[in-house]
Structures are given as C-alpha cells and as structure tokens.
Scaffold this active site. Structure first.
Site, PDB file in Angstrom:
ATOM      1  N   GLY A  58       0.684  -1.252  -0.064  1.00 16.43           N
ATOM      2  CA  GLY A  58      -0.101   0.142  -0.001  1.00 16.43           C
ATOM      3  C   GLY A  58       0.839   1.212   0.014  1.00 16.43           C
ATOM      4  N   TRP A  60       2.325   2.779  -2.723  1.00  9.61           N
ATOM      5  CA  TRP A  60       1.978   3.829  -3.569  1.00  9.61           C
ATOM      6  C   TRP A  60       0.820   4.279  -3.330  1.00  9.61           C
ATOM      7  CZ3 TRP A  60       4.150   2.662  -9.084  1.00  9.61           C
ATOM      8  CH2 TRP A  60       5.459   2.749  -9.163  1.00  9.61           C
ATOM      9  N   ASP A  78      -5.023  -6.152  -5.798  1.00  5.65           N
ATOM     10  CA  ASP A  78      -4.021  -7.118  -5.515  1.00  5.65           C
ATOM     11  C   ASP A  78      -4.467  -8.565  -5.337  1.00  5.65           C
ATOM     12  OD1 ASP A  78      -0.768  -6.675  -4.806  1.00  5.65           O
ATOM     13  OD2 ASP A  78      -1.691  -8.585  -4.302  1.00  5.65           O
ATOM     14  N   ASP A  94      -8.037 -10.057  -9.666  1.00  5.85           N
ATOM     15  CA  ASP A  94      -7.029 -10.647 -10.494  1.00  5.85           C
ATOM     16  C   ASP A  94      -7.116  -9.750 -11.820  1.00  5.85           C
ATOM     17  OD1 ASP A  94      -5.419 -11.886 -12.413  1.00  5.85           O
ATOM     18  OD2 ASP A  94      -6.131 -13.979 -11.996  1.00  5.85           O
ATOM     19  N   ASP A 118       3.511  -1.371  -9.718  1.00  6.48           N
ATOM     20  CA  ASP A 118       4.781  -1.564  -9.066  1.00  6.48           C
ATOM     21  C   ASP A 118       4.959  -3.183  -9.059  1.00  6.48           C
ATOM     22  OD1 ASP A 118       7.245  -0.830  -8.334  1.00  6.48           O
ATOM     23  OD2 ASP A 118       6.881  -0.859  -6.117  1.00  6.48           O
ATOM     24  N   LYS A 158       6.600  -0.596 -13.120  1.00  6.62           N
ATOM     25  CA  LYS A 158       7.879  -0.930 -13.165  1.00  6.62           C
ATOM     26  C   LYS A 158       8.346  -1.953 -14.191  1.00  6.62           C
ATOM     27  CE  LYS A 158       8.974  -3.181  -9.388  1.00  6.62           C
ATOM     28  NZ  LYS A 158       9.136  -3.406  -7.887  1.00  6.62           N
TER      29      LYS A 158
END
Length: 228
Positions: A58, A60, A78, A94, A118, A158
């Site tokens: 959490g 971000w 998530d 998902d 990320d 990322k």
C-alpha cells in the site's frame, strides 16, 4: 576500493529511505520512488481517479491518495489482502480477468486518469526468466490501460531491463504521446528495475468487457510478485 565505497554509499542510501518510510508512516520505501517520479513528471492532479495494480502493501496507494487530495479516487487491487488505508478503496482481484476490470469501472463510476503498476514477478534467480515474467506483468498492465484508462491518461509501471524491453516499448509508443524510461534515486543501485512513464493515452485500443455469465468461483490467490 572504489567498488567497496560505492556499495557503502548505496547501502546508506537504501537505509535512509527505509528509515524515512518508517518515520513518515509509509508502508514501503518504494513510496519514495513514486514521490520522485511524480515530482519529476507531474503524474497526479487533484481529483484524479487512480488505480494501483498489485498494490500490496500500500505504499504507492498512500502517495496517490496524498497527491490527488481532496477529491481524488484511489483504488488498489491485488491478489493479496491490503490493510485498510483511510481514503483509499482496495479489493482482492486478478487483473487478468474482465470481472476485475468491470469492478474497477463500477467503483470509479467511469474510467481512470492514472494506472500504476509496481508489480514484480516472484524471483526465480534465473535472470532471463525473471525478465520475461516482468514483461508479462507489464503487458497485463497495458491490457488494463486498453480497458479502463481515459484518453490523455497516464501509466507508470516497473519493469526489469532485458532483451525483451524494446518489444514492450514498441507496444507502448502507439498508445501514448510520450514514453520515457526513468530510474528514481530511491531505486537500489543493484536492481535492474526501471520505470516506464507514459503520458497522453490515445485511447484507440479500448476493448469491450464481458460480464461473467455465471457467478465466478473465487480463485485460490497466490502472490504474483514480491514488493519492497
């Protein structure tokens, strides 16, 4: 001798961000990566709708909530449970499933201004495999943009560098006006990670979503990636 000094400097810097995260009540030192990215590229505006993919734990989400205040809408998804954050919505889902995209759009009441990712793969220790898995996660994030990102929207994600990196950039350039690669100071020197900063979504690849015809059985979730 120089290598030893460089390692010492890197370790001190990493320790600095870790301690600073604790001091400022951020859940992850990775929060400072997003802060530095936003300071440089101007990702967030007050009132933005933001989705964070692979948002656990959490860090971000906390930054996005602060920087879109007071009227922003921040949602994290998530495969793992995310401890509640004031002013942020989270749910288990998902991102490969249309049902998750539909839930995101329902929660937004529309589409998102910013998509964050990320996500990182579970590290296998074989670099080519880790890189390929990282690219695969990034393509899932691109798929999310095609479904829920507003025109002129932004993507920050990322990726691990490697021989498939150019193919990822080739997927992004037709979708965004600007695609830049950046390594924030808060990233570890020993890491192969970089961040791709995409702005000005063309919105030409919007894909239709299919609602499930029957109630879906909740899957047994396992974490796709490790987080700092």
């Amino acid at each position: 001798m120089a290598d030893l000094h460089d390692r010492w400097v890197a370790e001190r810097r990493n320790e600095h961000y870790y301690k600073l995260a604790k001091k400022l009540n951020y859940r992850s030192r990775a929060s400072f990566k997003l802060i530095q990215i936003d300071n440089r590229f101007g990702i967030f505006k007050a009132g933005d709708a933001v989705v964070d993919l692979g948002a656990c734990p959490g860090g971000w989400l906390q930054v996005a909530q602060e920087r879109t205040w007071p009227n922003g809408k921040v949602i994290g998804v998530d495969l793992r449970y995310i401890r509640p954050i004031e002013g942020v919505e989270t749910f288990i889902g998902d991102i490969t499933e249309d049902s998750t995209m539909i839930e995101l759009m329902d929660r937004f009441g529309g589409k998102a201004d910013v998509v964050l990712s990320d996500m990182a793969p579970n590290i296998a220790g074989q670099y080519s495999m880790d890189h390929a898995r990282s690219i695969n996660l990034c393509m899932y994030a691109v798929n999310v943009c095609d479904r829920i990102l507003k025109k002129e929207g932004k993507l920050v994600m990322k990726v691990f560098m490697g021989d498939m990196f150019d193919s990822l950039i080739a997927e992004l350039k037709p979708r965004f006006q600007s695609v830049k690669v950046h390594s924030p100071d808060a990233s570890r020197d020993t890491s192969s990670e970089v961040y791709v900063i995409c702005q000005g979504f063309y919105g030409k690849s919007s894909l239709s979503l299919k609602k499930p015809e029957v109630e879906e059985k909740k899957p047994e979730f396992t974490a796709k990636g490790g987080y700092i």
